[in-house]
Design a protein around this motif. Structure first.
Motif, PDB file in Angstrom:
ATOM      1  N   SER A   8     -15.162  -1.696   0.942  1.00 32.99           N
ATOM      2  CA  SER A   8     -15.075  -3.128   1.228  1.00 32.99           C
ATOM      3  C   SER A   8     -16.038  -3.876   0.332  1.00 32.99           C
ATOM      4  O   SER A   8     -17.103  -3.365  -0.003  1.00 32.99           O
ATOM      5  CB  SER A   8     -15.439  -3.392   2.688  1.00 32.99           C
ATOM      6  N   ALA A 469     -11.760   1.718  11.459  1.00 28.84           N
ATOM      7  CA  ALA A 469     -12.821   0.890  10.889  1.00 28.84           C
ATOM      8  C   ALA A 469     -14.188   1.392  11.350  1.00 28.84           C
ATOM      9  O   ALA A 469     -15.129   1.506  10.551  1.00 28.84           O
ATOM     10  CB  ALA A 469     -12.619  -0.560  11.308  1.00 28.84           C
TER      11      ALA A 469
ATOM     12  N   SER B 836      -9.245  -8.095   5.359  1.00 32.25           N
ATOM     13  CA  SER B 836      -8.920  -7.617   6.714  1.00 32.25           C
ATOM     14  C   SER B 836      -7.408  -7.558   6.917  1.00 32.25           C
ATOM     15  O   SER B 836      -6.700  -8.541   6.728  1.00 32.25           O
ATOM     16  CB  SER B 836      -9.548  -8.561   7.750  1.00 32.25           C
ATOM     17  N   GLU B 839      -6.150  -9.717   9.902  1.00 28.37           N
ATOM     18  CA  GLU B 839      -6.055 -11.120   9.535  1.00 28.37           C
ATOM     19  C   GLU B 839      -4.834 -11.358   8.644  1.00 28.37           C
ATOM     20  O   GLU B 839      -4.118 -12.351   8.788  1.00 28.37           O
ATOM     21  CB  GLU B 839      -7.337 -11.505   8.795  1.00 28.37           C
TER      22      GLU B 839
END
Lengths: 519, 853
Positions: A8, A469, B836, B839
């Motif tokens: 990320s 996650a 995300s 999202e």
């Protein structure tokens, strides 16, 4: 190795489970259950320097909790190898046993006990629950609703955060994907959207409690003696009707959903809800194939391994199975994440999201295995997928035929008896056997009907994004200790070597005592 | 010894049943059948007993043997021996049954939907305000269950979707032929939600007069211009006949079938001034008429009743009236719904068979309000054995509304006296008056006032309700009210009720009779009610089974007074005696004797479904000299109906068969084209043939497809919703070449093989999807949820979205929309997949629903 992990752009702070369990004490309920034992084992084995563990044990007369813990928990096949590996001394003094019950107010613990633990216990893990599909509704409520209510109270008194174990199937009827982000409060399976506020959990619980009291009251006041069985049936009917009215497939998921809603309605509590799908045999921890209890897919496996060929199911629908050790690791991951501030999250622990196994393949594999095991080389045709009506008709026909044969055998025995011919003993034995066989077929039909919502009426795919996650944000070391890797499971191998072998080894003997699926 | 005991008992029960059957047969004059009676005789075939006779038989068996019989007994067994066996089993099993328990009202009054303007508003209000609260306790044959408003709304929405899928126009009358039950509730509101108008019909009550019944219904449907008929399983053959004999009806369906025919289209909800119900009048004077009532009418009437009754939190309504009657529908169900009062609903059949169920229902639910016509009070007072209501407590019953028929002093007195022992309060009896033209109620006694009658024995029906005015014009009762149906409003705003009466000094209305029924004999007006009351006094006359009619006498120009009574008397001398008694009794009351007296067998006097007398029909019977003629056997009636309708039914059947056959052939060809196309494209490797094959397949199925906007040629994830089964083929018709499908499970079994037209490969795991996108494929993702889910709730699986993130390709939202067999695919602006996935999914959903607007 993991292709699906994206680096990320903003690296969140990593979750250090080892540190978390070193920092805080844990309170565990349901430690003698299938999942609870694995959680306990993982903690002891993979985090040996955990700070302290409090375990709630139910007491029985003349059976102190210590003894039960030693015998039923540490002595169980699942924990034996770990105890041997680590040595009892290494952890036994870090475990405190508390006598109590999740359904009693504040678990049946005294105020002093709770006060002494306040501030010390950071996480309460509630693994307790009654996994029976159609029990009398008050029994189900005791474990799954009262249990949730009391664990909220205890968590508050301890100033601890709550990890609650629920089930994915709280979604009720479904055709396809079940999202984690679905709001918990006010949920019922036939809800028409977030603006639909027809379902209020507190009113529902009140309603059921009133009805239960009324049923008991009526029974007590009835001039005729009402058998406990009859009352139980009324309580089962009450729960079944009510659950079906809102769209839940059984009393278990209905009461579990109510339990979740109690927790989600607490404004001041920090919680995580872990929802495993169908919990099945272990992948590798404590050892491949460990399984306990005959609640979940065991009856199906046993029927398949007894040669059942005609299955009423949707071959393309996935079987939402998850190995018990992956559930255990997920619970600890969620607990560590909660401890570090990731709060009020729902973790669905399912595998069909990333690596589905179609139901059709499962029955095929099992049939092949059955033929291999029984050394049946002759081609008799493979598995057939049939409609529910056909399956029912076949069952009924078989029962009718068996009844006919039994009638014939009984008749012949009578004739033999009267005329003094030989063979009446053999005929009597035959009649008894046929009768048993008929009963077994009946049980088989009932079992298939019980599983119909999961195999035919619905199709479940549980989204498991939050656990992915959370797992991705564990530290490198913890990731190895708490694996979550559904994509990497080779289902065929797992199903035959772990699941079928595990059930045959650990469950079948116990289960087959009462009933058999052999036909 | 112990083994033989049940044997003996069975024999005695069998003998008793045989005795009861023999008695009934003899009373019906079937001596020969009685003589040939055997335990194995079939009731229907050998003894000629129709279903109503079986009900009678059941009641007698119950009285004699002192037990309750299940309703199914008549279906399960057709011989005296069979009944005896069933009775024995029934008494053994009865005890194990679980009983439905009614929760009495809490005492908290539900908020009133003061702002509601239509029936839909009422339902929605209660779904919103008191979700999960049981609205109706439906009792049927000893079993029961609770129904909430949300359940009614759910069922109604499904029915509405089904009706819309059937192409029902807005404002079209839709007939409901259903008994009291959940299906009626769903059908009624389903029709309203679909913008159509419910027209509740009375289910056939007497199978021995089916032809008459069918003629009446067909006339009614023709007159109202009904477009659709919702019927129940048991009457489906009748419904089919109605369909072919009434040309306007485009379809007949059962509630279950309608529920399954979903479609997505919504219709504008009805406005207050639009017609809400076509309410049948009971048809006592002639053929039943359908009165249009607007939403405003119904609401005004309900509010009027509510004010008069003074609804409180302990109120509970109990009703056995058919929901197809005005009193049952508006007066009980909709009234109870409006005020959020629990309603205990029984079926009329149940009540007629076992009147005590009414009292038990009041007792069990602590009912406070219950309405019924006079004859039912009479029936209970006369027929109900006190042993059947032992343990009942009626002290909770605060208003026993007596309406829909003339109130008789005799009945009130008899009923009140008899049931005072079980707590019935005399002041609870509340006469009321109303008619379908005025919603339902027009006047109602004040609660607790008790009944009042004048010197002639005519009862006051209370003051007019709030919002209603009553005047007397030439002795006729005329009214003006907010609940007045616009169709009957006269030029001056007043409507003549057709009834005669006067107003007392306190403003209470006293109704003295129906103007049409009034008999004018030699200049003297005679009230039929008075004559009937007198006739009923005579010995040997059945309860509530006397009719006084006036028949034109052409020789004198005046009317002849004819009295018809039902009696159990069998032979002619007994009948003559009963007739003489009636004559004397009428003469004593009137001062002069009636012109003619007829004594006819029980069950032959024409009555409505509510059990009220149909005097018009009786006059018709008199003219045709068919008074007292017993109905034909159900089988004969059915045969006559079939014979009459056979041609039309056959023609309709052939037409339907041809239509389905053509459709099947076309769909078969479409499927074959799609499948063959997919195979050919793969084999010859001609990806650009896709669109032509897909278009051919679609046009064979009578469909078209078009694309609005352009899709990127390569390297993107297309996320589309589903609007119908042919979506994938429609999409294939719009695309230049084949694509990769992300996870085919969602499509499996839906399309069979035809989806292979759309895609050349399936990527089922995350890794495969990433690889496909990196290769530059167009990856298509359909939602993993049933077809028809709104775009904002579509469930898209996340692995494909994660793959798009990872491959760094744009995500293109695609809105599939179907209208009149044309599928349109609208392409949205590509979305950049952010960090995300959850999202991203929300953004895709928003984009797709945005494309609809």
């Amino acid at each position: 190795m993991r292709v699906d992990l994206l680096p990320s752009p903003v690296q969140p702070s990593l979750i250090d489970a080892t540190q978390a369990f070193r920092d805080t004490e844990i309170f565990l309920t349901g430690a003698n259950g299938f999942v609870g034992k694995v959680v306990l084992g993982l903690l002891v084995d993979r985090f040996p320097d955990f700070k302290h563990l409090h375990i709630l044990m139910r007491g029985k007369a003349g059976n102190p909790p210590e003894e039960r813990f030693q015998k039923d928990v540490l002595g169980s096949p699942s924990l034996k190898p770990i105890v041997e590996r680590r040595g009892k001394a290494a952890f036994l003094d870090k475990i405190t046993l508390h006598l109590g019950d999740v359904s009693q107010p504040q678990f049946g613990l005294t105020d002093e006990t709770l006060a002494s633990l306040r501030g010390r216990v950071g996480i309460l893990i509630n693994c307790a629950g009654l996994v029976e599909f159609f029990p009398p509704v008050d029994e189900s409520f005791r474990s799954n609703v009262d249990g949730a209510e009391c664990s909220v109270v205890v968590a508050e008194k301890l100033a601890a955060k709550l990890v609650h174990i629920s089930t994915c199937f709280v979604c009720g009827e479904s055709d396809g994907l079940v999202e984690e982000s679905e709001p918990i409060l006010g949920y019922y399976p036939r809800r028409k959207g977030p603006q639909d506020r027809s379902f209020r959990f507190d009113e529902e619980i009140k309603f059921i409690r009133e009805q239960v009291a009324a049923i008991r009251d009526r029974a007590a006041r009835s001039p005729r003696r009402i058998a406990p069985k009859e009352i139980a049936q009324q309580l089962i009917d009450l729960g079944t009707q009510r659950a079906a009215q809102w769209g839940w497939v059984n009393i278990y998921t209905y009461s579990k959903s109510l339990g979740e809603q109690i927790i989600a309605s607490q404004p001041n509590l920090e919680w995580a809800i872990v929802r495993p799908a169908i919990v099945e045999a272990a992948l590798e921890f404590p050892f491949p194939g460990w399984v306990e209890g005959g609640r979940t897919a065991a009856p199906l496996v046993m029927m398949a391994m007894a040669g059942l060929r005609h299955w009423p199911l949707r071959p393309d629908a996935p079987m939402e199975v998850v190995p018990v050790d992956q559930v255990g690791t997920s619970i600890l991951t969620a607990a560590a994440a909660l401890h570090q501030g990731v709060k009020n999250k729902v973790y669905q622990i399912g595998t069909a999201d990333s690596n589905p196994i179609p139901l059709g393949s499962i029955v095929d594999w099992m049939h092949e295995e059955y033929r291999r095991e029984k050394k049946k080389w002759l081609p008799t045709g493979g598995v057939k997928i049939v409609s529910a009506a056909t399956a029912k008709r076949r069952g009924e026909r078989l029962i009718a035929r068996l009844a006919g044969l039994q009638y014939l055998a009984t008749g012949m025995r009578k004739v033999a008896q009267k005329s003094g011919l030989p063979g009446r003993r053999a005929l009597g034995g035959l009649a008894t056997q046929l009768r048993m066989l008929g009963l077994q077929v009946n049980i088989r039909e009932q079992t298939l009907a019980l599983y119909q919502p999961f195999m035919l009426d619905n199709r479940f795919i549980f989204e498991a994004e939050n656990i992915r996650a959370a797992h991705a944000s564990l530290t490198e070391a913890d990731r190895a200790k708490l694996p979550w890797s559904p994509e990497q499971i080779d289902w065929r191998r797992y199903w035959i070597d772990n699941e079928v072998a595990g059930i045959q080894k650990w469950v079948a003997a116990e289960f087959m005592k009462g009933k058999s699926f052999k036909i | 010894m112990s083994a033989t005991a049940p044997q003996v008992e069975q024999l005695t029960i069998e003998q008793q049943v045989m005795e009861i059957v023999r008695e009934l047969l003899l009373q019906q004059g079937k001596e020969r059948a009685a003589a040939n009676l055997k335990p194995s005789s079939s009731f229907e075939r050998d003894l000629g007993l129709a279903s109503l006779d079986l009900v009678e038989l059941m009641v007698r068996c119950e009285q004699k043997l002192e037990l309750e019989l299940p309703d199914e007994i008549a279906e399960q067994a057709d011989t005296p021996a069979g009944w005896a066996k069933a009775i024995q089993q029934g008494t053994q099993e009865k005890s194990a049954e679980s009983v439905y328990r009614i929760v009495p009202p809490s005492g908290v009054i539900a908020p009133e939907p003061v702002a509601a303007e239509t029936l839909v508003d009422i339902l929605r209000w209660h779904v919103e305000q008191t979700p999960g609260k049981t609205h109706i306790h439906l009792l049927d044959a000893g079993a029961g269950r609770g129904i909430t408003c949300s359940q009614i709304l759910d069922g109604a929405e499904a029915v509405a979707r089904g009706l819309l899928a059937q192409g029902i126009e807005r404002g079209a009358p839709v007939a409901i032929l259903l008994p009291n039950g959940e299906e009626f509730l769903h059908a009624f509101f389903g029709i309203v939600l679909a913008g159509a108008i419910p027209l509740p019909l009375f289910p056939p009550a007497d199978v021995t007069r089916l032809t008459e019944y069918m003629e009446r219904q067909a006339n009614l449907l023709r007159k109202t211009g009904a477009r659709f008929l919702i019927a129940f399983q048991q009457v489906r053959s009748l419904a089919r006949m109605l369909r072919v004999s009434v040309p306007g009806i485009t379809g007949v369906a059962q509630v279950d079938t309608l529920r399954e025919l979903g479609s997505r289209t919504q219709r504008k909800l009805p406005a207050p001034h639009e017609t809400a119900i076509l309410q049948l009048t009971s048809g006592t004077t002639g053929d039943a008429k359908a009165i249009p009532l607007t939403h405003a009418n119904v609401l005004a009437d309900i509010r009027g009743i509510g004010r008069r009754v003074g609804v409180n939190g302990h109120d509970a309504v109990v009703s056995w009236l058919p929901l197809s009657s005005d009193l049952g529908l508006v007066g009980c169900w909709l009234f109870a719904m409006y005020y959020g009062i629990p309603l205990t609903l029984l079926s009329p059949k149940e009540f007629f068979e076992r009147p005590e169920t009414w009292f038990w229902a009041i007792h069990d639910s602590r009912g406070t309000l219950s309405a019924a016509p006079n004859f039912s009070y009479e029936m209970c007072a006369r027929r109900l054995p006190m042993s059947a209501v032992e343990g009942v407590d009626l002290s909770c019953w605060r208003m026993a509304v007596n309406a829909g028929e003339n109130v008789m002093g005799e009945t009130i007195e008899h009923f009140t006296r008899r049931f005072a022992a079980i707590g019935f309060r005399p002041e609870a009896m509340a006469p009321g008056y109303g008619l379908a033209e005025a919603g339902v109620a027009l006047a109602l006694s004040d609660p607790g006032a008790g009944p009042w009658c004048d010197a002639e024995g005519f009862y006051s029906v209370g003051r007019p309700l709030e919002g209603a005015e009553v005047r007397i014009y030439n002795g006729h009762v005329q009214f003006r009210a907010a609940s007045q149906s616009p169709s009957v409003r006269g030029e001056d705003g007043w409507t003549d009720s057709g009834d005669l009466g006067y107003l007392t000094a306190e403003g209470c209305l006293v109704v003295t009779g129906r103007s049409k029924d009034v008999i004018v004999r030699k200049g003297r007006t005679i009230s039929p009610q008075q004559v009937e009351a007198a006739a009923l006094q005579a010995t040997g006359v059945r309860a509530s089974s006397a009719a006084a009619i006036g028949v034109k006498d052409t020789s004198t120009g005046s009317e002849r007074l004819v009295v018809i009574v039902e009696s159990l008397a069998e032979n002619s001398s007994d009948q003559r005696r009963v007739g003489e008694g009636v004559r004397r009794s009428v003469e004593a009351a009137l001062g002069e004797p009636p012109d003619e007296v007829f004594v006819i067998p029980p069950g032959t006097l024409p009555k409505t479904a509510n059990g009220k007398l149909r005097r018009g029909e009786a006059i018709e019977h008199y003219r045709q000299r068919s008074l007292g003629r017993e109905g034909r056997a159900p089988a004969v009636e059915m045969a006559a109906l079939w014979q009459r309708n056979f041609g039309a039914l056959a023609a309709a059947g052939i037409k339907r068969w041809l239509r389905t056959a053509t459709q099947r052939i076309r769909f078969g060809a479409a499927r074959a084209t799609a499948r063959f196309g997919g195979w050919l494209i793969s084999t010859l490797n001609k990806p650009n043939w896709t669109a032509s094959f897909a278009r051919t397949a679609l046009s064979l199925a009578g469909r078209r497809a078009m694309l609005e906007g352009t899709l990127p040629a390569a390297g993107c994830l297309v996320v589309a919703n589903r609007c119908g089964h042919p979506d994938p083929v429609a999409l294939a018709a719009c695309l230049p070449r084949r694509v990769t499908l992300a996870g085919a499970e969602a499509l499996h079994g839906v399309l069979g093989a035809s989806e292979s037209l759309l895609h050349n490969s399936v990527a089922s795991t995350h890794a495969e999807m990433v690889a496909a996108l990196r290769r530059g494929d167009v990856l298509v993702l359909f939602p993993d949820a049933p077809i028809g889910v709104a775009a904002e709730r579509c469930r898209f699986r996340l692995p494909a979205l994660r793959a798009a993130q990872e491959a760094g390709v744009p995500v293109v939202p695609l809105a599939m929309d179907e209208f009149r067999l044309r599928t349109t695919a609208r392409v949205g602006t590509p979305i950049d997949p952010g960090p995300s996935v959850v999202e991203l999914r929300n953004r895709i959903r928003e984009a797709i629903s945005g494309l609809y607007a």
